[in-house]
Design a protein around this motif. Sequence first.
Motif, PDB file in Angstrom:
ATOM      1  N   ARG A 173       0.732  -0.996  -0.101  1.00 32.68           N
ATOM      2  CA  ARG A 173      -0.043   0.001  -0.033  1.00 32.68           C
ATOM      3  C   ARG A 173       0.982   1.251   0.094  1.00 32.68           C
ATOM      4  O   ARG A 173       0.121   2.341  -0.179  1.00 32.68           O
ATOM      5  CB  ARG A 173      -0.856   0.014   1.183  1.00 32.68           C
ATOM      6  CG  ARG A 173      -1.964  -1.083   1.072  1.00 32.68           C
ATOM      7  CD  ARG A 173      -3.106  -0.837   2.252  1.00 32.68           C
ATOM      8  NE  ARG A 173      -3.924  -1.914   2.047  1.00 32.68           N
ATOM      9  CZ  ARG A 173      -4.355  -2.809   2.991  1.00 32.68           C
ATOM     10  NH1 ARG A 173      -3.467  -2.824   3.953  1.00 32.68           N
ATOM     11  NH2 ARG A 173      -5.150  -3.686   2.945  1.00 32.68           N
ATOM     12  N   THR A 174       2.108   1.125   0.350  1.00 36.97           N
ATOM     13  CA  THR A 174       2.922   2.218   0.343  1.00 36.97           C
ATOM     14  C   THR A 174       4.403   1.838  -0.365  1.00 36.97           C
ATOM     15  O   THR A 174       4.800   0.593  -0.738  1.00 36.97           O
ATOM     16  CB  THR A 174       3.182   2.492   1.778  1.00 36.97           C
ATOM     17  OG1 THR A 174       4.006   1.502   2.481  1.00 36.97           O
ATOM     18  CG2 THR A 174       2.167   2.847   2.428  1.00 36.97           C
ATOM     19  N   VAL A 175       5.055   2.963  -0.720  1.00 36.65           N
ATOM     20  CA  VAL A 175       6.579   2.666  -1.126  1.00 36.65           C
ATOM     21  C   VAL A 175       7.405   1.769  -0.231  1.00 36.65           C
ATOM     22  O   VAL A 175       8.041   0.801  -0.773  1.00 36.65           O
ATOM     23  CB  VAL A 175       7.180   3.948  -1.349  1.00 36.65           C
ATOM     24  CG1 VAL A 175       8.746   3.828  -1.840  1.00 36.65           C
ATOM     25  CG2 VAL A 175       6.608   4.594  -2.580  1.00 36.65           C
ATOM     26  N   ALA A 176       7.113   2.090   0.991  1.00 34.53           N
ATOM     27  CA  ALA A 176       7.932   1.338   2.084  1.00 34.53           C
ATOM     28  C   ALA A 176       7.674  -0.084   2.131  1.00 34.53           C
ATOM     29  O   ALA A 176       8.336  -0.987   2.374  1.00 34.53           O
ATOM     30  CB  ALA A 176       7.441   1.963   3.370  1.00 34.53           C
ATOM     31  N   ASP A 177       6.253  -0.352   1.956  1.00 36.22           N
ATOM     32  CA  ASP A 177       5.762  -1.750   1.551  1.00 36.22           C
ATOM     33  C   ASP A 177       6.395  -2.375   0.418  1.00 36.22           C
ATOM     34  O   ASP A 177       6.946  -3.491   0.537  1.00 36.22           O
ATOM     35  CB  ASP A 177       4.082  -1.951   1.571  1.00 36.22           C
ATOM     36  CG  ASP A 177       3.468  -1.343   2.640  1.00 36.22           C
ATOM     37  OD1 ASP A 177       3.921  -1.649   3.824  1.00 36.22           O
ATOM     38  OD2 ASP A 177       2.427  -1.050   2.538  1.00 36.22           O
ATOM     39  N   ALA A 178       6.496  -1.358  -0.728  1.00 33.92           N
ATOM     40  CA  ALA A 178       7.184  -2.232  -1.839  1.00 33.92           C
ATOM     41  C   ALA A 178       8.624  -2.807  -1.672  1.00 33.92           C
ATOM     42  O   ALA A 178       9.156  -3.845  -1.773  1.00 33.92           O
ATOM     43  CB  ALA A 178       7.159  -1.021  -2.993  1.00 33.92           C
TER      44      ALA A 178
END
Length: 307
Positions: A173-178
């Motif tokens: 859901r976020t760049v951090a998750d990616a």
Amino acid sequence: MKTIREYVEARILSPDDLKGALQLAMRLEFATIPPYLCAEWSVRSDPDRTAAVLRRIVVQEMYHFALAGNLLTAVGGTPSVAHADFLPVYPADELPGGIPQQLPVDLRPLVKDQIAVFMQIEYPDFPPVARMEAPPATIGAFYDAIIETFRTSDPEIDPDALAVDVPHASPIRTVADAIETIERIKSEGEGVPGSPASPTGGATSHAHYYLFKELYVQKRLIKVGDAWEYSGAPIRLPEVHPFEPSTAEPDLSLEFRRTLTELMVNLESCWTTPGAAPDVSAMFGLKATGQDLIRRGVRPDFTWADA
């Protein structure tokens, strides 16, 4: 299509480049699965449970393939896996994206020479590779380039993108998750920088390279003081079923190929059709058919079957 070296050297800057890299990541992760499956299915007598090691690695590679697809949909792309060109051709002297392989990657039983091929596939992206004057483009360097793009370009993430459920994986859901997702793929495959001082890709398991090296040297990797050494309990390699490509008519692998084709169509639909889910029964069917072929001395044919 760009090569992995082009992505690594030029970096990934545009949204289209990022999508292309993630589609390539799907091809790369999938390319390891047929050789690993054939090695697992070839095991006949297994005193030290080597097939379980292969099974664990295959499952993780399937998860990595799915996670790469989830990353692609998260940035607005559409995975394309349901066509003949997606399936690798074996033997191969390079992995998808142009990663050269000195030992050809082929579909063979779980013998020592094949384990050396598997170690080559999962070779770490740190010393001694890092000390070479002209180091080859590696899988780890490719994933590092993707991570750098997420960090520097901050691409828009669709939190509602279609995705395949993967155990112990957070929704993207976020760049951090990616970035966390890519780091999981990288660490489970080849380990983390500093290996073999820290060869564990996860909390309870060594990364793939070190699991394969345990089988190759036929010793468990254990910690002795502050260092890791292949000096643990001995590992006996299994007895295996030999198999060869079949030239018989009719095609002995036709049922296997049809099941594989249906499975690839189903998998693509998971990223394109709301409510679609992986066909687990087809996966078990593929395994049963593949094992039956190998027990008859026939190499499963991982190629597309036209309707």
